[in-house]
Design a protein around this motif. Sequence first.
Motif, PDB file in Angstrom:
ATOM      1  N   ALA A 189       0.980  -1.273  -0.044  1.00 62.19           N
ATOM      2  CA  ALA A 189      -0.042  -0.006  -0.083  1.00 62.19           C
ATOM      3  C   ALA A 189       0.966   1.436   0.004  1.00 62.19           C
ATOM      4  O   ALA A 189       0.746   2.132  -0.693  1.00 62.19           O
ATOM      5  CB  ALA A 189      -0.753  -0.079   1.128  1.00 62.19           C
ATOM      6  N   GLU A 190       2.112   1.134   0.754  1.00 65.95           N
ATOM      7  CA  GLU A 190       3.022   2.381   0.922  1.00 65.95           C
ATOM      8  C   GLU A 190       3.551   2.455  -0.513  1.00 65.95           C
ATOM      9  O   GLU A 190       3.394   3.477  -0.990  1.00 65.95           O
ATOM     10  CB  GLU A 190       4.053   2.202   1.920  1.00 65.95           C
ATOM     11  N   ILE A 191       4.055   1.504  -1.334  1.00 63.44           N
ATOM     12  CA  ILE A 191       4.525   1.593  -2.535  1.00 63.44           C
ATOM     13  C   ILE A 191       3.494   2.219  -3.631  1.00 63.44           C
ATOM     14  O   ILE A 191       3.728   3.025  -4.271  1.00 63.44           O
ATOM     15  CB  ILE A 191       5.202   0.235  -2.946  1.00 63.44           C
ATOM     16  N   ALA A 192       2.379   1.467  -3.549  1.00 63.39           N
ATOM     17  CA  ALA A 192       1.197   2.131  -4.354  1.00 63.39           C
ATOM     18  C   ALA A 192       0.803   3.486  -4.030  1.00 63.39           C
ATOM     19  O   ALA A 192       0.803   4.234  -5.208  1.00 63.39           O
ATOM     20  CB  ALA A 192      -0.100   1.153  -4.149  1.00 63.39           C
ATOM     21  N   ASP A 193       0.869   3.975  -2.940  1.00 66.03           N
ATOM     22  CA  ASP A 193       0.716   5.304  -2.633  1.00 66.03           C
ATOM     23  C   ASP A 193       1.888   6.417  -3.240  1.00 66.03           C
ATOM     24  O   ASP A 193       1.612   7.378  -3.840  1.00 66.03           O
ATOM     25  CB  ASP A 193       0.548   5.498  -1.078  1.00 66.03           C
ATOM     26  N   ALA A 229      13.405   2.036 -10.706  1.00 61.15           N
ATOM     27  CA  ALA A 229      13.288   3.064  -9.613  1.00 61.15           C
ATOM     28  C   ALA A 229      12.404   2.637  -8.461  1.00 61.15           C
ATOM     29  O   ALA A 229      12.808   2.260  -7.264  1.00 61.15           O
ATOM     30  CB  ALA A 229      12.994   4.366  -9.834  1.00 61.15           C
ATOM     31  N   PHE A 230      11.243   2.161  -8.719  1.00 59.95           N
ATOM     32  CA  PHE A 230      10.401   1.496  -7.754  1.00 59.95           C
ATOM     33  C   PHE A 230      10.904   0.243  -7.453  1.00 59.95           C
ATOM     34  O   PHE A 230      10.395  -0.236  -6.230  1.00 59.95           O
ATOM     35  CB  PHE A 230       8.860   1.669  -8.378  1.00 59.95           C
ATOM     36  N   GLY A 231      11.408  -0.550  -8.115  1.00 60.17           N
ATOM     37  CA  GLY A 231      12.182  -1.851  -7.718  1.00 60.17           C
ATOM     38  C   GLY A 231      13.009  -1.690  -6.632  1.00 60.17           C
ATOM     39  O   GLY A 231      13.005  -2.168  -5.390  1.00 60.17           O
ATOM     40  N   VAL A 270      15.087  -1.239  -1.098  1.00 64.85           N
ATOM     41  CA  VAL A 270      15.808  -0.477   0.201  1.00 64.85           C
ATOM     42  C   VAL A 270      14.860   0.789   0.513  1.00 64.85           C
ATOM     43  O   VAL A 270      15.566   1.625   1.404  1.00 64.85           O
ATOM     44  CB  VAL A 270      16.980  -0.094  -0.038  1.00 64.85           C
ATOM     45  N   GLY A 271      13.856   0.919   0.247  1.00 66.89           N
ATOM     46  CA  GLY A 271      13.132   2.142   0.520  1.00 66.89           C
ATOM     47  C   GLY A 271      12.668   2.398   1.774  1.00 66.89           C
ATOM     48  O   GLY A 271      12.526   3.517   2.549  1.00 66.89           O
ATOM     49  N   HIS A 272      12.807   1.481   2.474  1.00 64.04           N
ATOM     50  CA  HIS A 272      12.253   1.178   4.275  1.00 64.04           C
ATOM     51  C   HIS A 272      13.704   2.104   4.944  1.00 64.04           C
ATOM     52  O   HIS A 272      13.562   2.560   5.944  1.00 64.04           O
ATOM     53  CB  HIS A 272      12.007   0.043   4.812  1.00 64.04           C
ATOM     54  N   SER A 278      12.188  12.384   2.530  1.00 62.13           N
ATOM     55  CA  SER A 278      13.035  12.658   1.744  1.00 62.13           C
ATOM     56  C   SER A 278      12.702  11.544   0.793  1.00 62.13           C
ATOM     57  O   SER A 278      13.729  11.317  -0.156  1.00 62.13           O
ATOM     58  CB  SER A 278      14.583  12.436   2.371  1.00 62.13           C
ATOM     59  N   ARG A 279      11.660  10.634   0.791  1.00 56.61           N
ATOM     60  CA  ARG A 279      11.472   9.474  -0.342  1.00 56.61           C
ATOM     61  C   ARG A 279      11.464   9.948  -1.733  1.00 56.61           C
ATOM     62  O   ARG A 279      11.979   9.526  -2.566  1.00 56.61           O
ATOM     63  CB  ARG A 279      10.446   8.665   0.148  1.00 56.61           C
ATOM     64  N   LYS A 280      10.598  11.135  -1.802  1.00 55.99           N
ATOM     65  CA  LYS A 280      10.522  11.631  -3.243  1.00 55.99           C
ATOM     66  C   LYS A 280      11.673  11.983  -3.779  1.00 55.99           C
ATOM     67  O   LYS A 280      12.282  11.480  -4.897  1.00 55.99           O
ATOM     68  CB  LYS A 280       9.673  12.911  -3.045  1.00 55.99           C
ATOM     69  N   ALA A 281      12.756  12.727  -2.770  1.00 55.42           N
ATOM     70  CA  ALA A 281      14.012  13.135  -3.567  1.00 55.42           C
ATOM     71  C   ALA A 281      14.954  11.802  -3.903  1.00 55.42           C
ATOM     72  O   ALA A 281      15.607  11.915  -4.745  1.00 55.42           O
ATOM     73  CB  ALA A 281      14.530  14.150  -2.511  1.00 55.42           C
ATOM     74  N   TRP A 282      14.848  11.088  -2.949  1.00 50.39           N
ATOM     75  CA  TRP A 282      15.513   9.772  -3.061  1.00 50.39           C
ATOM     76  C   TRP A 282      15.134   8.985  -4.366  1.00 50.39           C
ATOM     77  O   TRP A 282      15.933   8.714  -5.246  1.00 50.39           O
ATOM     78  CB  TRP A 282      15.456   8.866  -2.071  1.00 50.39           C
TER      79      TRP A 282
END
Length: 177
Positions: free
Chosen positions: A12-16, A46-48, A53-55, A61-65
């Motif tokens: 759900a977080e990834i989808a959001d 990028a989404f992979g 490692v997105g956690h 800063s996730r958008k910038a990352w």
Amino acid sequence: MTLPAPHRLSEAEIADLHALHAEELRRFLWGVVGEASLIQDVIQTAFGKLVEVGHETQVESRKAWLFQVAYREALAQRRRSATQKRVLENLQEDPHRNGDGPPADPLVDQETADSVRLAIDELSPELKQVLRMRIYEDKTFAQIAQELDIPLGTALGRMRNAMNKLRGKLAWTQRET
């Protein structure tokens, strides 16, 4: 005192995050890559990475990352595309390939194909598998990594190793003749 390990991002977080940023990312990448099919590959990669490692990133800063990861992947895609373009141009300029030179010898062509086949057979199973999936099945490295359940960098590294080994084996074969 040890801190608890962060949990991976949920679907759900990834989808959001995808819903929030994918279109803006697509527009941004258009200026970097300029080719729709490559843009989709870059976004997928990028989404992979975000899934992997997105956690480990800070929420704010996730958008910038995500944009930074996509930008780096886009530059890598551009380099690969430029390399492929140069290879194709070199093949077109080869007088033996475009009919300006002597006619092709079927025996030489068969011998070359046999040399390539033998060189591929000498590769390790992991290298052969990635080579087959990329060249014969025309899969992206992201698809290969996902199907083999390996990191993207490992898939890229295996392909690079396979090509280097083939180049070395085929150069050696040509010196022997």
